[in-house]
Enzyme design. Structure first.
Site, mmCIF file in Angstrom:
data_model
loop_
_atom_site.group_PDB
_atom_site.id
_atom_site.type_symbol
_atom_site.label_atom_id
_atom_site.label_comp_id
_atom_site.label_asym_id
_atom_site.label_seq_id
_atom_site.Cartn_x
_atom_site.Cartn_y
_atom_site.Cartn_z
ATOM 1 N N GLU A 88 -10.114 3.582 3.485
ATOM 2 C CA GLU A 88 -9.545 4.648 2.196
ATOM 3 C C GLU A 88 -9.422 4.422 1.768
ATOM 4 O O GLU A 88 -9.901 3.347 0.842
ATOM 5 C CB GLU A 88 -8.253 4.249 3.506
ATOM 6 N N ASP A 107 1.112 -1.349 0.387
ATOM 7 C CA ASP A 107 0.184 -0.250 -0.121
ATOM 8 C C ASP A 107 0.958 1.243 -0.285
ATOM 9 O O ASP A 107 1.564 1.068 0.647
ATOM 10 C CB ASP A 107 -0.613 0.095 0.991
ATOM 11 N N LYS A 140 -4.021 -1.662 9.913
ATOM 12 C CA LYS A 140 -4.383 -1.899 8.719
ATOM 13 C C LYS A 140 -4.698 -3.473 7.816
ATOM 14 O O LYS A 140 -4.763 -3.676 6.888
ATOM 15 C CB LYS A 140 -2.985 -1.404 7.617
ATOM 16 N N ARG A 166 -7.667 3.953 13.259
ATOM 17 C CA ARG A 166 -6.730 4.948 13.725
ATOM 18 C C ARG A 166 -6.202 5.413 14.424
ATOM 19 O O ARG A 166 -4.973 5.431 15.069
ATOM 20 C CB ARG A 166 -7.462 6.590 12.553
ATOM 21 N N GLU A 197 -10.248 12.372 6.788
ATOM 22 C CA GLU A 197 -9.652 13.925 6.796
ATOM 23 C C GLU A 197 -11.118 14.645 6.033
ATOM 24 O O GLU A 197 -11.484 15.527 7.058
ATOM 25 C CB GLU A 197 -9.343 13.786 5.192
ATOM 26 N N GLU A 234 -9.034 3.971 -2.540
ATOM 27 C CA GLU A 234 -7.757 4.221 -3.315
ATOM 28 C C GLU A 234 -8.245 3.445 -4.347
ATOM 29 O O GLU A 234 -9.556 2.649 -4.732
ATOM 30 C CB GLU A 234 -6.674 3.453 -2.701
ATOM 31 N N THR A 294 -8.951 -5.536 3.845
ATOM 32 C CA THR A 294 -8.845 -4.041 2.590
ATOM 33 C C THR A 294 -9.469 -5.072 1.488
ATOM 34 O O THR A 294 -10.052 -6.071 1.053
ATOM 35 C CB THR A 294 -7.554 -4.039 2.100
ATOM 36 N N ASP A 340 -9.155 0.416 1.792
ATOM 37 C CA ASP A 340 -8.498 -0.249 2.492
ATOM 38 C C ASP A 340 -8.080 0.796 3.941
ATOM 39 O O ASP A 340 -7.781 1.934 5.070
ATOM 40 C CB ASP A 340 -6.765 0.404 2.463
ATOM 41 N N HIS A 391 -4.266 14.142 0.466
ATOM 42 C CA HIS A 391 -3.747 12.961 1.487
ATOM 43 C C HIS A 391 -2.629 13.537 2.262
ATOM 44 O O HIS A 391 -2.988 13.150 3.637
ATOM 45 C CB HIS A 391 -4.208 11.794 0.571
ATOM 46 N N GLN A 413 -4.179 2.616 14.629
ATOM 47 C CA GLN A 413 -2.491 2.990 14.383
ATOM 48 C C GLN A 413 -1.709 3.951 14.753
ATOM 49 O O GLN A 413 0.107 3.975 14.852
ATOM 50 C CB GLN A 413 -3.511 3.485 12.786
#
Lengths: 418, 418
Positions: free
Chosen positions: B198, B125, B250, B234, B360, B200, B254, B230, B132, B237
């Site tokens: 996420e 990834d 993560k 948070r 975000e 992607e 996915t 993904d 971002h 993480q």
């Protein structure tokens, strides 16, 4: 535990790494033949694929050893693992009545080529050696901030690249990479100048999981252990690793020993992890000893020169066991699969001669080490051969993994020349 | 490029995601049958495994489509990729003389179950979206230090966990994990509270490599693209990612779209990467346009509620293309294999409604977003269904990937209950 005697005489020598107590699993070929499953005993390798075909090993309805990797046997489950070990013990013990039938399946170890013992499904590398983390932290962040704040709570790990795992004896090409030293204004693309080894153990997952597992369950999932050298490009790593961790710095190669030593063979050498400096969360507590007392050595032989032992330590220096690492690996629900490989992280002792990487041994190049022939080393040079050795010292016997060795080949002149 | 008309009427509708121009590859099953290779056309899926068996598709001496994954076809090489596409075009074009023979191999898309379209060999990834990276950096390190110093030089990436990649429609269980908020003294083990998506794109490697490859060679190695979510924990993480990057945060899942859209289908939509803010090293320079103009949307539907579009952006917002990422991935000599999956990194635009993650969109929970029904969200709630949609807008036709969707299942009450 004492030596279990075999009719293979050389297996009874107390210094032989492959007594009947061991029975490690590898993949071998003889000249002009296909790679297949083999078991080391004394100075011989036993063609267990052929023995199974001949009906001398009876494991399951379908053949498990007629393969160039041990994954099918792993996949068959722990009952079958035990069955194979017990049948091999029966055939190879002193006085076994099948000796005459088994003898033709031996090949001299000196004449075989060893291959990858298993197909690596995914590869995870940890950072779980207390002294290594302290040393590396001190070098980069100073003594006071050496240990990341999460380190005593989490077996820190990152996903590595399974495609880059190779068997002992494979040449390791010095990589190119993007790097920038602090005094440079912009990065450059050039061959690595600070190429390093990392002395590690590798644990192989033999049983899959689909959700979080306990440490005890994780221990049961481990099939066996190999020696592991996680080659590292320190200058590439320094520039790339913030914020998402090492990537190309660790992707050139990871070398493993040719022989998988099973959990059963290692059982007499079980050892506890060191005393906790901070209490662990319950899900990481170790219900029984899950490290192993394995004496580890690193030798460096320059091109055309003799080998110098540059480090000696023990697997019991780890702060977290492979079972703890594996349990943590599953907390998110991450599925684990047969053939997953977990690197322990670099194993360093407390003394200067027990450090498992050149980064630590030369203290980032500030204190080069001197080899027996007088040459000095900060990092690895082209032509250097690095060899890891691992030994469990039993009562009148030894357990070995075979050398985990790799020679540094010079960087390509132009990596894009075709 | 304009619409290529098919005798499958529904494929000629300008809003249909699966016109003859597309021909995306998936794996499907009908009630009581095995998963097998299929191609979407209009509102149908074509059983290409059966067509190959019947001799209607002639690709190689051995069958390539009699498989529950597209890897054998990928492995056969780019000449065969073209051969399949051209034979399908021939069979499905308006006026094709094989229409009668092909018709029986159609199944209504509405009645099939979709499976993973390929076996993921390894998963990487990246973190290659400029906006971002700026947003996330601002949230965690402030505006001035938002972008890591290497970011404009390296397509930053980390290895993810291939075993956790699932197909659209698979439920995603909220993970447990070790985490510690700044105000807590010690870490705790609990269900994730800041679970995120996420947005992607995923690029699939269809041709292997053994050494460094150029960006042009990397582009040739890519077989096709999928939408990719993904999922990210948070809070886990934040506690685990220093110093070696995201790991368990993560590894829960996915999700990818059910259809692989090939490079050939995307060719008319090729676009260049944005202007460089700093010059790239030569090995990363893009010799031709390698991004694609793909309109991307994220929808969130609360349990029992209707979907709100929470973000809309475009793949051209990436700073690095998949080809640049893949070229960088090989610099160390890291071998790439057929079935490797590369996540682009989160794709965010410059405006608030174009951000590809809840982190975000809600600015780390400080500015919750409001859904159409009035509910607010900082992060994802149990029962939420997240759907990514991707569309290329051609002249009188559209190219789609199928929805990339996943519903959040509540965390297990006790993850170790058996």
């Amino acid at each position: 535990m004492t030596l279990i005697r075999s009719w293979v005489d050389t297996a009874n020598d107390p210094s032989c790494p492959f007594p009947l107590n061991n029975l490690p699993y590898g993949v071998f070929s003889t000249s002009g033949t296909q790679p297949r499953c083999g078991v080391a005993i004394g100075d011989k390798v036993l063609d267990v694929a052929a023995m199974e075909k001949a009906g001398l090993l009876r494991l399951a309805d379908t053949p498990l050893l007629a393969s160039a990797v041990w994954n099918p046997l792993m996949d068959a489950g722990a009952v079958i693992w035990d069955k194979l070990r017990s049948q091999l013990m029966g055939h190879l013990a002193q006085g076994a009545d099948t000796q005459d039938q088994v003898e033709p399946y031996q090949h001299p170890l000196s004449g075989v080529t060893m291959h990858m013992p298993f197909a690596v499904t995914e590869y995870t590398d940890f950072y779980a050696g207390r002294n290594h983390a302290q040393n590396v932290g001190s070098i980069f962040r100073g003594n006071d901030n050496a240990l990341p704040v999460n380190w005593l709570h989490i077996p820190i790990g990152y996903n590595g690249r399974a495609s880059s795992v190779v068997v002992s004896g494979t040449g390791v090409r010095r990589p190119w990479g993007q790097l920038k030293s602090p005094d440079q204004e912009a990065p450059v693309f050039q061959p690595c100048r600070r190429f390093d080894l990392e002395l590690e153990m590798g644990a192989i997952v033999g049983k899959p999981s689909t959700g979080p597992v306990t440490v005890a369950e994780a221990d049961d999932m481990i099939f066996g252990y190999v020696l592991l050298n996680d080659w590292s490009a320190r200058d590439i790593q320094a520039w790339e690793y913030v914020p998402l961790g090492p990537f190309q710095a660790k992707a050139t190669a990871t070398t493993i020993s040719p022989w998988i030593v099973t959990k059963a063979a290692l059982a007499p050498f079980r050892a506890t992890t060191p005393e906790r400096e901070k209490p662990l969360l319950a899900y990481l507590e170790e219900p029984r000893p899950m490290l192993y007392n394995i004496d580890l050595r690193v030798e460096l032989a320059p091109q055309g020169g003799t080998a110098t032992e540059i480090a000696r330590t023990n697997y019991t220096q780890m702060y977290y066991s492979a079972a703890q690492q594996l349990a943590h690996h599953t907390t998110s629900g991450c599925p684990m699969r047969v053939g997953d490989l977990l690197g322990s992280g670099t194993i360093s002792g407390t003394t200067k001669d027990s450090r498992g990487s050149m980064l630590e041994l030369s203290w980032s190049g500030k204190e080069p080490i001197t080899l027996d022939g007088g040459e000095t080393r900060s990092f690895l040079e082209d032509g250097d051969t690095l060899t890891l050795k691992g030994t469990c010292h039993g009562d009148g016997y030894s357990i070995g993994f075979g050398d985990c060795s790799g020679r540094i080949l010079p960087a390509l002149t132009d990596p894009y020349a075709r």
